[in-house]
Design an enzyme around this catalytic site. Structure first.
Site, short mmCIF file in Angstrom:
data_model
loop_
_atom_site.label_atom_id
_atom_site.label_comp_id
_atom_site.label_asym_id
_atom_site.label_seq_id
_atom_site.Cartn_x
_atom_site.Cartn_y
_atom_site.Cartn_z
N ASP A 101 -8.64 -1.70 -0.08
CA ASP A 101 -7.84 -0.51 0.19
C ASP A 101 -7.26 -0.05 -1.14
OD1 ASP A 101 -6.00 1.40 0.80
OD2 ASP A 101 -5.15 0.35 2.53
N LYS A 108 -4.34 9.46 -1.27
CA LYS A 108 -3.39 9.81 -2.33
C LYS A 108 -4.04 10.59 -3.48
CE LYS A 108 -0.07 6.72 -0.47
NZ LYS A 108 -0.02 5.38 0.04
N TYR A 123 -0.15 -2.84 3.29
CA TYR A 123 -0.10 -1.71 4.21
C TYR A 123 -1.42 -0.98 4.15
CZ TYR A 123 1.49 2.73 6.31
OH TYR A 123 1.64 3.85 7.10
C1 LIG Z 1 -0.32 5.15 1.61
C2 LIG Z 1 -1.28 4.08 1.96
C3 LIG Z 1 -2.09 4.15 3.09
C4 LIG Z 1 -1.95 5.22 4.12
O1 LIG Z 1 -2.25 6.47 3.64
P1 LIG Z 1 -1.66 7.77 4.40
O2 LIG Z 1 -2.30 8.90 3.69
O3 LIG Z 1 -0.17 7.68 4.26
O4 LIG Z 1 -2.08 7.67 5.82
C5 LIG Z 1 -3.05 3.17 3.27
N1 LIG Z 1 -3.19 2.18 2.39
C6 LIG Z 1 -2.42 2.07 1.30
C7 LIG Z 1 -2.66 0.95 0.33
C8 LIG Z 1 -1.42 3.00 1.06
O5 LIG Z 1 -0.63 2.86 -0.01
#
Ligand SMILES: *Cc1c(COP(=O)(O)O)cnc(C)c1O
Length: 437
Positions: free
Chosen positions: A246, A274, A151
């Site tokens: 990511d 995060k 994701y």
């Molecule tokens: C949570 C998450 C996102 C998206 O971040 P948001 O602040 O919710 O938009 C993108 N990549 C990874 C790996 C994530 O866990």
């Protein structure tokens, strides 16, 4: 001794949820919060402190959601709250540079030397979609490779087999994503280098970027197998493809330097979110100076944000990163393995099939009899067994993620005692599961 089940009927949450559902789609602002895959009413939270959250009916829980990852120091640490209050008194937003931004950016670069330039945004979604834009501009190519079950936020290009929320709701791709956009997103299998090299060969000269969660956390936790990340690095270098890590979850959690420091890989670009905001909305992307200097106003790739670099959010991020320490990671790893072993033991004792994946403070118990190393094997998990387990844990004062396909997050505020209580609750909840499968 555990009194179980002791949870009070969530009357107030039920009322609030009914009202919220008349105003917010599905009653929530982010889908997984609605408890759709585990049943029951989502609990409305009134307050949180340390490792504990409390709902509006007065039920208290040991929290393993931890706002889905940001709260590595626990809920509302005193020093952080003080720093936020002091920052707010100096002004809530300037729309002009402040020294906080390059201080936090400098700290990020010290912790992750691959981030020669850093641009702050307000969410992980923004970080990933912006990193993709600059990678496309740099290479002059449109196609990207992502991994099934990973994701990267909800931008159109990434909503193709996107794990977590999308998996839970059974929406492999979302309506509203133009077919033409999805067509530029090629899917590979996590932990399967051959699937990536086949795409690179078939699409030679057309691929701008490979984007990967170096420690996958959005199909449940799936660590990279030996050689997977270094293999990606080699493939990307060979094909002049931008490698994007990511690290929205793994950054500052797997270690202070993220997964890239643990595995010794230098990605071209990195996405953060995060933890970097200390519980406030912050994201960042960055990496090689020659790529990032394409971003406006240094270069022509447009990307902007009214609240980007917000002084309160930057202050919270600085506090969070300045309080990372070797001791923190040692404790997180200790409690992570304690929790993982405890969950596995509880399942064995109840004769329930369970695969526990763990990496430091990230843990996912999969209700499955076969190892989970990619999206397909994650989907083998028995989600109704997880739902039973989830409800059993909630009834005994533990709040796990309301989905099989999410990682459990530990924080500095989780003590051995919290973890022991959690394992005791799990031993009982596993018996609930054994009775129902
Ligand atoms: C949570 C998450 C996102 C998206 O971040 P948001 O602040 O919710 O938009 C993108 N990549 C990874 C790996 C994530 O866990």
């Amino acid at each position: 001794m555990l009194r179980a089940p002791f949870m009070k009927n969530p009357e107030r949450s039920k009322k609030l949820f009914a009202r919220a559902s008349q105003i917010l789609p599905g009653g929530v602002d982010s889908p997984v919060r609605a408890f759709r895959s585990v049943g029951g009413t989502p609990l409305f939270i009134s307050r949180a402190s340390g490792a504990t959250i409390e709902d509006v009916d007065g039920n208290r829980f040991i929290d393993y959601v931890m706002s889905w990852g940001p709260l590595v120091h626990g809920h509302a640490p005193r020093g952080l709250v003080k720093a936020i209050a002091a920052a707010a008194r100096r002004g809530t937003s300037f729309g002009a540079p402040s020294p906080l931004e390059h201080r936090l950016g400098g700290l990020v670069r010290t912790l992750m030397p691959s981030m020669e330039r850093v641009r702050f945004v307000s969410s992980g979604t923004e970080a990933a979609m912006s990193a993709l834009r600059v990678a496309r501009a740099f290479t002059g190519r449109d196609r990207i490779i992502k991994f099934e079950g990973c994701y990267h936020g909800h931008a159109d290009a990434f909503l193709v087999k996107a794990g977590s929320g999308a998996t839970t709701l059974g929406i492999p791709t979302s309506p509203g994503v133009p077919a033409a956009v999805a067509a530029d997103t090629l899917l590979a299998r996590y932990n399967d280098l051959a699937s990536v090299s086949a795409l690179c060969a078939a699409q030679a000269g057309r691929i701008a970027a490979v984007i990967v969660e170096p420690i996958a956390g959005n199909m449940g936790l799936v660590p990279p197998s030996d050689g997977f990340l270094s293999g990606l690095r080699d493939l990307c270098s060979r094909h002049a493809v931008v490698l994007i890590f990511d690290e929205v979850i793994s950054g500052f959690r797997a270690s202070a330097g993220g997964a890239q420091s643990i595995f010794g890989i230098r990605p071209d670009l990195t996405c953060l979110g995060k933890i970097i905001g200390g519980g406030l909305p912050v994201g960042a992307y960055g990496g090689r100076a020659d790529i990032m200097d394409l971003v406006a106003p240094a270069g022509a790739v447009y990307q902007a944000g009214t609240l980007s670099g917000n002084p309160i959010a930057m202050t919270a991020g600085l506090w969070a990163l300045e309080h990372l320490s070797p001791r923190l990671y040692k404790n997180l790893a200790h409690r992570g393995s304690m929790l993982a072993e405890g969950l596995a033991d509880a399942a064995r004792a109840a004769k329930v099939s369970l695969q526990v994946n763990a990496f430091g403070s990230l843990v996912t118990p999969f209700f499955s009899s076969s190892p989970v190393r990619d999206y397909a094997s994650a989907l083998n998990a028995n989600t109704s067994a997880y739902a039973t387990f989830f409800r059993g844990m909630l009834a005994r004062g533990v709040y796990p993620p309301p989905s099989q396909f999410e990682a459990w997050f530990l924080s500095a505020a989780h003590t051995d005692r919290h973890v022991k209580k959690t394992i005791a609750a799990a031993r009982l909840a596993m018996k609930d599961v054994a009775r129902t499968i």
